[in-house]
Every structure is written in C-alpha cells, then in structure tokens.
Design a protein around this motif. Structure first.
Motif, PDB file in Angstrom:
ATOM      1  N   ILE A 166      40.705  42.529  39.651  1.00  0.00           N
ATOM      2  CA  ILE A 166      41.411  41.577  38.794  1.00  0.00           C
ATOM      3  C   ILE A 166      42.367  40.794  39.690  1.00  0.00           C
ATOM      4  CG2 ILE A 166      42.966  41.269  36.824  1.00  0.00           C
ATOM      5  CD1 ILE A 166      42.031  44.004  35.799  1.00  0.00           C
ATOM      6  N   THR A 167      42.391  39.496  39.539  1.00  0.00           N
ATOM      7  CA  THR A 167      43.288  38.687  40.362  1.00  0.00           C
ATOM      8  C   THR A 167      43.988  37.625  39.518  1.00  0.00           C
ATOM      9  OG1 THR A 167      43.435  37.204  42.292  1.00  0.00           O
ATOM     10  CG2 THR A 167      41.417  37.097  41.005  1.00  0.00           C
ATOM     11  N   LEU A 182      38.118  35.155  45.977  1.00  0.00           N
ATOM     12  CA  LEU A 182      36.715  35.263  45.592  1.00  0.00           C
ATOM     13  C   LEU A 182      35.799  34.740  46.692  1.00  0.00           C
ATOM     14  CD1 LEU A 182      34.604  35.957  43.465  1.00  0.00           C
ATOM     15  CD2 LEU A 182      35.006  33.728  42.420  1.00  0.00           C
ATOM     16  N   ALA A 183      36.143  33.600  47.273  1.00  0.00           N
ATOM     17  CA  ALA A 183      35.324  33.025  48.340  1.00  0.00           C
ATOM     18  C   ALA A 183      35.277  33.945  49.558  1.00  0.00           C
ATOM     19  CB  ALA A 183      35.875  31.654  48.735  1.00  0.00           C
ATOM     20  N   PRO A 193      32.682  42.934  41.059  1.00  0.00           N
ATOM     21  CA  PRO A 193      32.936  41.838  40.115  1.00  0.00           C
ATOM     22  C   PRO A 193      34.414  41.471  40.104  1.00  0.00           C
ATOM     23  CG  PRO A 193      32.453  43.892  38.955  1.00  0.00           C
ATOM     24  CD  PRO A 193      32.158  44.134  40.384  1.00  0.00           C
ATOM     25  N   VAL A 194      34.694  40.186  39.898  1.00  0.00           N
ATOM     26  CA  VAL A 194      36.059  39.663  39.920  1.00  0.00           C
ATOM     27  C   VAL A 194      36.382  39.030  38.570  1.00  0.00           C
ATOM     28  CG1 VAL A 194      37.646  38.011  40.987  1.00  0.00           C
ATOM     29  CG2 VAL A 194      35.987  39.247  42.408  1.00  0.00           C
ATOM     30  N   VAL A 195      37.528  39.420  38.023  1.00  0.00           N
ATOM     31  CA  VAL A 195      38.029  38.813  36.787  1.00  0.00           C
ATOM     32  C   VAL A 195      39.370  38.164  37.097  1.00  0.00           C
ATOM     33  CG1 VAL A 195      38.839  39.216  34.438  1.00  0.00           C
ATOM     34  CG2 VAL A 195      36.871  40.491  35.312  1.00  0.00           C
ATOM     35  N   GLY A 213      31.348  32.465  41.082  1.00  0.00           N
ATOM     36  CA  GLY A 213      30.840  33.834  41.038  1.00  0.00           C
ATOM     37  C   GLY A 213      31.717  34.841  40.339  1.00  0.00           C
ATOM     38  N   ALA A 214      32.800  34.397  39.684  1.00  0.00           N
ATOM     39  CA  ALA A 214      33.657  35.331  38.967  1.00  0.00           C
ATOM     40  C   ALA A 214      32.942  35.877  37.739  1.00  0.00           C
ATOM     41  CB  ALA A 214      34.960  34.653  38.552  1.00  0.00           C
TER      42      ALA A 214
END
Length: 237
Positions: A166-167, A182-183, A193-195, A213-214
């Motif tokens: 999570i960011t 993310l990059a 996975p990124v949220v 890609g999030a």
C-alpha cells in the motif's frame, strides 16, 4: 438530546444479539454503535475479545470481524470530519450497510484464515494517518510493516517477501511518489500487487495508476479494505 450508550451497554447489546442475527448483520451493529460512541472504541474492543460465534461447520471470531468493521467505520468517520486534511470532509462517508458487506465479503466464512500470516508493506511518510485502517488488517491476522520512503520500500521488498504494497501518492518532494515506487518495482521485477491509498489525488490519478500496473487506487477506507482483502485472498503463497 439522546445520550450515547456506555461501553458496558454496548457490550450487553452485542452479547444479547449475537446469537440471533446473521453474520452480515453483526458487523453493521458494531459500526452503528461505533458511530454513536466512538470515544469508547478501545474499551469496547477489549471487552469483545472473549466472544465468538458458532454456525454450522465453522467457527468465526466475533472480535475479528467486529474489530475490522469498527476500524473501517472509525477511519471513515475520521476522514469525514476532515481530520486528515485535504478534501476529506467533502467525500461521503460509507454507510453502515456497505461497511458490513465489505467485511463479510472480505473475510469469507470458510476462507478467512487464508488472510492470516499475510504481510503488507505500507509506504507512507505519515503512518499515523492510517492507524485505524492498519488495525482493521491486523485484526484479521495480517502483518503490516511500515516504510516512509521509496528507497527504503524498495530495499525491504528486495529483502523480504511481501504479499502486497500500500502506498500514498506524494512524499518528500515527489508529488508522484506512488507512481515512482510502482515503476521502480516493475523495473526490478518486484511483482507484489500495489494499492494506492491517498486523498483526492488517488481518485484523480486512478486511471494513470491502473495503467501503470497498480491493483487499485482509492481514498476510501472501505474500498481499501476490499481491494486489499480481495488481492490477498487470490494471491498464491
């Protein structure tokens, strides 16, 4: 003016009703009581620790779901009154019914245990802003590790196996720090996975984040819970 229920009365209500209502309803009652008496939250949660619900072939912890629902409600209430700044006061608060449904869907009766032991890396230079949301996840047995900047986050991701990230969006001079993280993760082959969880910018840049890609981008505690639990439930170990 009607007075708010005391912590003792709150516990008595839950004890009296817990054997009579369906699983989808008791989180709603907990959140309703939270909104009526948020100041008693910590005492209420301590008193709930010994209760459990038996139904059919499974045993679900009342405290686990009630605490998760209560924490989501507390996070929604905090944002609604503008205590986290930005445009928080302008966004609508999730309803009791929708919070109850989110908890029920996020912690399936026979699959809730698969969330236990999962690990989240939470990247935010102000982790205290996410105290209630964090406790919602921890109540389900999810471990949350803090990181305050992109460099530290990448270092931790390369050293330890995290199930999800999570960011926030802007940090320390970089208004697009969420995109930067993310990059860099994708460049290094870090596939968790990124949220993105931020203020209004998370909604405004949702399409951009998803294109990068999030897994999701939101400013809603309830939607964050849904995104995270769905990703963790389907992610293989």
């Amino acid at each position: 003016m009607e007075s708010a229920p005391t912590p003792e009365a709150t516990v008595q209500i839950i004890v009296a009703l817990v054997d009579l209502i369906k699983a989808i309803l008791w989180p709603a009652i907990a959140v309703w009581l939270l909104y009526r008496n948020r100041d008693a939250l910590n005492e209420l949660l301590r008193n709930l620790s010994e209760f459990s619900l038996e139904a059919g072939s499974f045993k679900a912890s009342v405290r686990k779901k009630v605490e998760a629902a209560a924490m989501i409600g507390a996070a929604e209430a905090t944002r609604a009154v503008g205590q986290e700044g930005g445009d928080a006061a302008a966004r609508p608060t999730a309803s009791v019914e929708s919070i109850a449904a989110a908890v029920d869907a996020g912690v399936p009766r026979r699959k809730g245990d698969q969330l236990r032991g999962r690990t989240i890396l939470w990247v935010d230079d102000r982790p205290s802003n996410n105290a209630y949301e964090r406790r919602a996840f921890e109540s389900l047995g999810i471990r949350v590790v803090d990181s305050k900047d992109t460099e530290d986050a990448i270092n931790q991701l390369e050293r330890y196996p995290f199930d999800l990230v999570i960011t926030d969006m802007g940090r320390r001079g970089d208004p697009d720090a969420g995109l930067t993280l993310l990059a860099e993760m994708r460049r290094r082959g870090l596939g968790a996975p990124v949220v993105v969880y931020a203020g209004a910018v998370a909604v405004k840049k949702r399409r951009e984040m998803l294109g990068a890609g999030a897994h999701g981008s939101t400013d809603s505690p309830q939607e964050l819970f849904q995104l995270v639990t769905s990703a963790l439930s389907t992610r293989t170990s």
